[in-house]
Motif scaffolding. Structure first.
Motif, PDB file in Angstrom:
ATOM      1  N   VAL A   1       0.925  -1.235   0.070  1.00 31.39           N
ATOM      2  CA  VAL A   1       0.023   0.158   0.133  1.00 31.39           C
ATOM      3  C   VAL A   1       0.903   1.223   0.039  1.00 31.39           C
ATOM      4  CG1 VAL A   1      -1.789   1.425   1.223  1.00 31.39           C
ATOM      5  CG2 VAL A   1      -1.833  -1.273   1.269  1.00 31.39           C
ATOM      6  N   GLY A   2       0.700   1.946  -1.136  1.00 29.98           N
ATOM      7  CA  GLY A   2       1.425   3.252  -1.269  1.00 29.98           C
ATOM      8  C   GLY A   2       2.718   2.859  -2.170  1.00 29.98           C
ATOM      9  N   GLY A   3       3.695   3.765  -2.529  1.00 30.65           N
ATOM     10  CA  GLY A   3       4.830   3.240  -3.365  1.00 30.65           C
ATOM     11  C   GLY A   3       4.512   3.497  -4.878  1.00 30.65           C
ATOM     12  N   GLY A   4       3.563   4.303  -5.098  1.00 29.50           N
ATOM     13  CA  GLY A   4       3.255   4.379  -6.471  1.00 29.50           C
ATOM     14  C   GLY A   4       4.351   5.520  -7.342  1.00 29.50           C
ATOM     15  N   ARG A   5       4.041   6.067  -8.308  1.00 29.74           N
ATOM     16  CA  ARG A   5       5.017   6.753  -9.359  1.00 29.74           C
ATOM     17  C   ARG A   5       5.243   8.175  -8.578  1.00 29.74           C
ATOM     18  NH1 ARG A   5       2.139   7.435 -15.285  1.00 29.74           N
ATOM     19  NH2 ARG A   5       2.763   5.337 -15.995  1.00 29.74           N
TER      20      ARG A   5
ATOM     21  N   ALA B   1       6.933   8.227  -6.000  1.00 26.76           N
ATOM     22  CA  ALA B   1       7.197   8.019  -4.464  1.00 26.76           C
ATOM     23  C   ALA B   1       8.702   7.504  -4.242  1.00 26.76           C
ATOM     24  CB  ALA B   1       6.315   7.035  -3.764  1.00 26.76           C
ATOM     25  N   PHE B   2       9.230   7.941  -2.772  1.00 27.15           N
ATOM     26  CA  PHE B   2      10.552   7.398  -2.466  1.00 27.15           C
ATOM     27  C   PHE B   2      10.620   6.081  -2.131  1.00 27.15           C
ATOM     28  CE2 PHE B   2      13.786   7.678   0.900  1.00 27.15           C
ATOM     29  CZ  PHE B   2      14.801   7.183   0.167  1.00 27.15           C
ATOM     30  N   ILE B   3      10.238   5.592  -0.898  1.00 29.55           N
ATOM     31  CA  ILE B   3      10.568   4.519  -0.404  1.00 29.55           C
ATOM     32  C   ILE B   3      10.024   3.249  -0.959  1.00 29.55           C
ATOM     33  CG2 ILE B   3       8.899   4.295   1.913  1.00 29.55           C
ATOM     34  CD1 ILE B   3      12.835   4.177   1.954  1.00 29.55           C
ATOM     35  N   GLY B   4       8.834   3.432  -1.576  1.00 26.30           N
ATOM     36  CA  GLY B   4       8.130   2.049  -2.011  1.00 26.30           C
ATOM     37  C   GLY B   4       9.018   1.187  -2.759  1.00 26.30           C
ATOM     38  N   ALA B   5       9.729   1.957  -3.685  1.00 25.63           N
ATOM     39  CA  ALA B   5      10.641   1.242  -4.718  1.00 25.63           C
ATOM     40  C   ALA B   5      11.895   0.765  -3.887  1.00 25.63           C
ATOM     41  CB  ALA B   5      11.199   2.192  -5.835  1.00 25.63           C
TER      42      ALA B   5
ATOM     43  N   ALA C   1      -1.999  -1.787  -3.823  1.00 30.34           N
ATOM     44  CA  ALA C   1      -2.800  -0.469  -3.918  1.00 30.34           C
ATOM     45  C   ALA C   1      -1.888   0.842  -3.731  1.00 30.34           C
ATOM     46  CB  ALA C   1      -3.876  -0.288  -2.919  1.00 30.34           C
ATOM     47  N   LEU C   2      -1.257   1.078  -5.003  1.00 30.79           N
ATOM     48  CA  LEU C   2       0.164   1.885  -4.895  1.00 30.79           C
ATOM     49  C   LEU C   2      -0.298   3.390  -4.690  1.00 30.79           C
ATOM     50  CD1 LEU C   2       1.894   0.267  -7.724  1.00 30.79           C
ATOM     51  CD2 LEU C   2       2.779   0.054  -5.387  1.00 30.79           C
ATOM     52  N   SER C   3      -1.529   4.044  -4.801  1.00 28.52           N
ATOM     53  CA  SER C   3      -1.776   5.278  -4.832  1.00 28.52           C
ATOM     54  C   SER C   3      -3.238   5.437  -4.310  1.00 28.52           C
ATOM     55  CB  SER C   3      -1.591   5.998  -5.907  1.00 28.52           C
ATOM     56  OG  SER C   3      -1.941   7.294  -5.976  1.00 28.52           O
TER      57      SER C   3
ATOM     58  N   MET D   1      -1.693   7.273   7.143  1.00 27.16           N
ATOM     59  CA  MET D   1      -2.135   5.997   6.824  1.00 27.16           C
ATOM     60  C   MET D   1      -1.562   4.855   7.423  1.00 27.16           C
ATOM     61  SD  MET D   1      -4.599   7.375   5.097  1.00 27.16           S
ATOM     62  CE  MET D   1      -5.198   5.376   4.560  1.00 27.16           C
ATOM     63  N   HIS D   2      -0.635   4.950   8.118  1.00 27.17           N
ATOM     64  CA  HIS D   2      -0.172   3.495   8.873  1.00 27.17           C
ATOM     65  C   HIS D   2      -1.136   3.077   9.748  1.00 27.17           C
ATOM     66  CE1 HIS D   2       4.390   4.958   8.143  1.00 27.17           C
ATOM     67  NE2 HIS D   2       3.629   5.151   7.264  1.00 27.17           N
ATOM     68  N   HIS D   3      -1.728   3.638  10.417  1.00 23.86           N
ATOM     69  CA  HIS D   3      -2.574   2.994  11.551  1.00 23.86           C
ATOM     70  C   HIS D   3      -3.745   2.414  10.856  1.00 23.86           C
ATOM     71  CE1 HIS D   3      -6.151   4.118  14.323  1.00 23.86           C
ATOM     72  NE2 HIS D   3      -5.169   3.461  15.327  1.00 23.86           N
TER      73      HIS D   3
ATOM     74  N   LYS E   1       8.292   3.315   8.949  1.00 24.11           N
ATOM     75  CA  LYS E   1       8.089   4.042  10.616  1.00 24.11           C
ATOM     76  C   LYS E   1       8.066   5.594  10.126  1.00 24.11           C
ATOM     77  CE  LYS E   1      11.007   6.862  10.009  1.00 24.11           C
ATOM     78  NZ  LYS E   1      11.220   7.826   8.792  1.00 24.11           N
ATOM     79  N   PRO E   2       7.596   6.448  11.223  1.00 21.24           N
ATOM     80  CA  PRO E   2       7.457   6.125  12.402  1.00 21.24           C
ATOM     81  C   PRO E   2       6.102   5.261  12.342  1.00 21.24           C
ATOM     82  CG  PRO E   2       6.539   8.381  12.110  1.00 21.24           C
ATOM     83  CD  PRO E   2       7.459   7.881  10.996  1.00 21.24           C
ATOM     84  N   ALA E   3       5.732   4.397  13.412  1.00 18.92           N
ATOM     85  CA  ALA E   3       4.833   3.212  13.457  1.00 18.92           C
ATOM     86  C   ALA E   3       3.231   3.955  12.885  1.00 18.92           C
ATOM     87  CB  ALA E   3       4.572   2.645  14.756  1.00 18.92           C
TER      88      ALA E   3
ATOM     89  N   ALA F   1       6.025  18.235   1.378  1.00 15.76           N
ATOM     90  CA  ALA F   1       4.931  18.630   1.803  1.00 15.76           C
ATOM     91  C   ALA F   1       4.309  17.804   3.107  1.00 15.76           C
ATOM     92  CB  ALA F   1       4.075  18.745   0.800  1.00 15.76           C
ATOM     93  N   TRP F   2       4.396  16.558   2.846  1.00 18.92           N
ATOM     94  CA  TRP F   2       3.588  15.549   4.051  1.00 18.92           C
ATOM     95  C   TRP F   2       4.381  15.626   5.035  1.00 18.92           C
ATOM     96  CZ3 TRP F   2       5.663  11.752   6.133  1.00 18.92           C
ATOM     97  CH2 TRP F   2       6.472  10.801   5.701  1.00 18.92           C
ATOM     98  N   ARG F   3       5.800  15.809   5.078  1.00 18.78           N
ATOM     99  CA  ARG F   3       6.470  15.771   6.279  1.00 18.78           C
ATOM    100  C   ARG F   3       6.292  16.952   7.048  1.00 18.78           C
ATOM    101  NH1 ARG F   3       9.153  12.076   2.815  1.00 18.78           N
ATOM    102  NH2 ARG F   3      10.271  10.536   3.771  1.00 18.78           N
ATOM    103  N   THR F   4       5.852  18.202   6.572  1.00 20.39           N
ATOM    104  CA  THR F   4       5.830  19.442   7.159  1.00 20.39           C
ATOM    105  C   THR F   4       4.420  19.592   7.716  1.00 20.39           C
ATOM    106  OG1 THR F   4       6.051  20.450   5.279  1.00 20.39           O
ATOM    107  CG2 THR F   4       8.098  20.169   6.390  1.00 20.39           C
TER     108      THR F   4
ATOM    109  N   THR G   1      13.711   9.454  15.259  1.00 19.62           N
ATOM    110  CA  THR G   1      13.388   8.117  15.652  1.00 19.62           C
ATOM    111  C   THR G   1      14.370   6.935  15.147  1.00 19.62           C
ATOM    112  OG1 THR G   1      12.110   7.961  13.766  1.00 19.62           O
ATOM    113  CG2 THR G   1      10.961   8.249  15.720  1.00 19.62           C
ATOM    114  N   HIS G   2      14.952   7.128  14.074  1.00 20.81           N
ATOM    115  CA  HIS G   2      16.051   6.216  13.559  1.00 20.81           C
ATOM    116  C   HIS G   2      17.234   6.113  14.583  1.00 20.81           C
ATOM    117  CE1 HIS G   2      14.418   4.576   9.841  1.00 20.81           C
ATOM    118  NE2 HIS G   2      14.462   5.736   9.364  1.00 20.81           N
ATOM    119  N   ALA G   3      17.562   7.361  14.899  1.00 22.07           N
ATOM    120  CA  ALA G   3      18.987   7.308  15.796  1.00 22.07           C
ATOM    121  C   ALA G   3      18.636   6.966  17.074  1.00 22.07           C
ATOM    122  CB  ALA G   3      19.387   9.012  15.897  1.00 22.07           C
TER     123      ALA G   3
ATOM    124  N   ALA H   1      21.191  -3.500   3.719  1.00 16.85           N
ATOM    125  CA  ALA H   1      20.797  -3.540   4.899  1.00 16.85           C
ATOM    126  C   ALA H   1      19.221  -3.667   5.222  1.00 16.85           C
ATOM    127  CB  ALA H   1      21.202  -2.369   5.894  1.00 16.85           C
ATOM    128  N   PHE H   2      18.545  -3.011   4.355  1.00 17.79           N
ATOM    129  CA  PHE H   2      16.974  -2.950   4.171  1.00 17.79           C
ATOM    130  C   PHE H   2      16.634  -4.315   3.854  1.00 17.79           C
ATOM    131  CE2 PHE H   2      14.356   1.064   3.744  1.00 17.79           C
ATOM    132  CZ  PHE H   2      13.154   0.314   4.052  1.00 17.79           C
ATOM    133  N   ALA H   3      17.183  -5.154   2.800  1.00 16.23           N
ATOM    134  CA  ALA H   3      16.971  -6.364   2.594  1.00 16.23           C
ATOM    135  C   ALA H   3      17.084  -7.249   3.714  1.00 16.23           C
ATOM    136  CB  ALA H   3      17.832  -6.952   1.531  1.00 16.23           C
TER     137      ALA H   3
END
Ligand SMILES: NC(=O)c1ccc[n+]([C@@H]2O[C@H](COP(=O)([O-])OP(=O)(O)OC[C@H]3O[C@@H](n4cnc5c(N)ncnc54)[C@H](O)[C@@H]3O)[C@@H](O)[C@H]2O)c1
Length: 386
Positions: free
Chosen positions: A10-14, A16-20, A38-40, A91-93, A110-112, A185-188, A204-206, A326-328
């Motif tokens: 869910v997410g990761g469409g055209r 997008a950063f982290i989906g790919a 459901a990519l978008s 949308m995570h929740h 993350k964040p959860a 935009a969404w991060r702020t 949160t990563h640190a 590392a992600f893998a």
């Protein structure tokens, strides 16, 4: 046989950063297959994005609700087994709850969630359903981070005294969100990001890395959060003092206005008899300092590293492995756990772990404590998931 575990996204469409990144990480070891998505939230974009990555039409969905319902109705051997959530934070929740309710395991970025209460909802359902939950704190997948953790756990460096965790970026040093920049935009935006800006995005990563490597919990913190860019509703800089449960102290610096910084994640751990230093730009090196011996330069994939560290590498030393690998490692661990669960088999005894619901709750407790502390002029504040 290590059959491929079936994943939905869910997410990761055209655009997008982290989906790919997730899709690449999932495929690296050939243990996961993306079967549906459901990519978008935009139906046309969802379809076009699915066509870009050759998803079949009958497994391309235009809403996550539709995907969960229709996948749950498929025969067990066909339907997806877990869903990867790679949407903005708000949308995570809802997606995690709906996925668990439909019987699917969840892997979320993350964040959860946006709040600790939202995360508690997920934790409750994970417990009730017995389904698996992973949170992609991907930096725990680095081989030299795993070696660092093993070294601290061995006790050979003595008790941890001080931790310095840093995550600096410079990309939000200007009001990028006022241009056409989707990720900024969404991060702020508090509605979509939650009440923490830089705090939720990278501090949160640190925090997670500090707890993962030391095996300690941050029990209290004093946070000074700042918004340097005019008009931005969320923090873009965080200076936080930490107190751990063994009386160790810590300093956490996270910033998105650190001009020139890329993804400068680093960790230093000072213990009684030695110290560790690790930096993401040189991720395959770990410096180990000793009180009465020369400094060691340890390299990933060599015989001088722990079993868990070597298991997190795929190629001989010197060939660069990095962020994607590392992600893998998180995906490999989660896929093994999902396969074992769904096939009623025991996971391999040496199966590596992955960050789960406890890390999710602790991350959200850290965010909430830091927000409370900063509002109270950096007062010492407990970090508690209860
Ligand atoms: N672990 C990491 O290193 C890391 C790095 C970057 C981002 N992240 C996290 O990953 C998540 C996504 O970040 P990003 O930078 O990729 O964001 P992004 O804006 O680039 O991508 C988000 C995607 O989600 C889609 N989306 C939004 N609402 C949706 C819905 N209701 N249904 C289906 N799709 C929907 C958007 O269309 C877009 O394709 C965030 O939670 C972020 O914190 C983690």
């Amino acid at each position: 046989m290590a059959r491929r575990v079936r994943m939905g996204m869910v997410g990761g469409g055209r655009g997008a950063f982290i989906g790919a990144v997730h899709r690449t990480a999932a495929r690296l070891d050939d243990h996961v297959q993306l079967v549906c998505a459901a990519l978008s939230a935009d139906p046309d974009r969802a379809k076009a994005s699915a066509a870009d990555i050759n998803l079949p039409d009958d497994r391309t969905y235009t809403s996550y609700k539709d995907m969960l319902q229709r996948e749950a109705a498929l025969p067990a051997a066909e339907r997806m087994e877990f869903v990867a959530i790679v949407t903005p934070n708000h949308m995570h929740h809802p997606v995690a709850l709906a996925a668990l309710e439909h019987g699917f395991h969840v892997l979320s970025d993350k964040p959860a969630t946006r709040t600790l209460d939202e995360c508690r909802d997920i934790a409750k359902l994970v417990e009730q359903t017995g389904l698996l939950y992973a949170l992609t704190h991907n930096y725990t997948g680095y081989p030299m981070i795993r070696h660092a953790r093993d070294l601290i756990a061995s006790g050979s460096l003595g008790a941890v005294r001080k931790v310095v965790a840093e995550y600096a970026q410079g990309w939000l040093a200007t009001p990028l969100e006022q241009t056409d920049h989707k990720q900024a935009a969404w991060r702020t935006d508090p509605e979509r990001a939650g009440a923490g800006g830089c705090l939720g995005d990278i501090a949160t990563h640190a925090h997670n890395l500090a707890e993962y490597v030391t095996g300690l919990d941050v029990q209290h913190l004093a946070a000074d959060l700042t918004t340097f860019v005019d008009g931005r509703p969320l923090d873009d800089d965080a200076n936080i003092l930490l107190r751990f449960n063994n009386n160790a102290k810590g300093v956490l610096h996270a910033s998105q206005i650190a001009v020139g910084a890329e993804n400068d994640l680093s960790l230093r751990v000072y213990a009684e008899k030695g110290a560790l230093e690790w930096r993401q730009p040189d991720a395959n090196t770990l410096l180990v300092h000793h009180l009465d011996a020369p400094t060691q330069i340890l390299r990933a994939a060599t015989a001088h590293t722990s079993d868990a560290s070597r298991a997190a590498t795929r190629i001989p030393p010197g060939h660069p492995e990095g962020y994607l690998e590392a992600f893998a490692n998180i995906y490999a661990a989660f896929a093994a756990a999902v396969r074992a669960r769904n096939d009623n088999s025991a996971p391999p005894a040496d199966a590596p772990d992955y960050p789960g619901i406890t890390a999710a709750l602790r991350g959200m407790a850290f965010i909430e404590a830091a927000l409370t502390s900063s509002k109270n002029n950096a007062a010492w504040t407990p970090v508690s998931v209860d």
